[in-house]
Design a protein around this motif. Structure first.
Motif: not given
Length: 126
Positions: A36-64
């Motif tokens: 999942w990524f997000r883009q706010a007005p006037g800002k670059e797109r940023e990474f939010v979170a990711a999950i591997d194919w199995s759902g067993g591993r996840t990662s997040y940006t610090n702000s969320v």
């Protein structure tokens, strides 16, 4: 080829919650990394979170971290982003993305995703 369609965005007050969904076409999605990524007005797109194919591993940006949860249901070929304790600074267009390469998972926020949805607007009022 995988097509992704996001839904679940909307207007919510600060402190509220939303659950975004990412519906995929094609059973191959079940073997893909999803992000999942997000883009706010006037800002670059940023990474939010990711999950591997199995759902067993996840990662997040610090702000969320501690507020957002990424998950997936491979039987339904759908991914999710549960967003709690929303803040005005979370306002953005949210995009889901998918990629068949495991290296995309290992690349974390710098992962390059092959498939993207059209985005869904999330607006958090103060």
């Amino acid at each position: 080829q995988v097509q992704l369609v996001e839904s679940g965005g909307g207007l919510v007050q600060a402190g509220g919650s939303l659950r975004l969904s990412c519906a995929a076409s094609g059973r191959t999605f079940s073997s893909y990394v999803m992000g999942w990524f997000r883009q706010a007005p006037g800002k670059e797109r940023e990474f939010v979170a990711a999950i591997d194919w199995s759902g067993g591993r996840t990662s997040y940006t610090n702000s969320v971290k501690g507020r957002f949860t990424i998950s997936r249901d491979n039987a339904k070929i759908t991914g999710y982003l549960q967003m709690n304790s929303l803040k005005p600074e979370d306002t953005a267009v949210y995009y889901c993305a998918a990629d068949p390469r495991d290296m995309t998972w290992h690349a974390g926020p710098r992962g390059v995703y092959a498939y993207w949805g059209q985005g869904t607007q999330v607006t958090v009022s103060s």
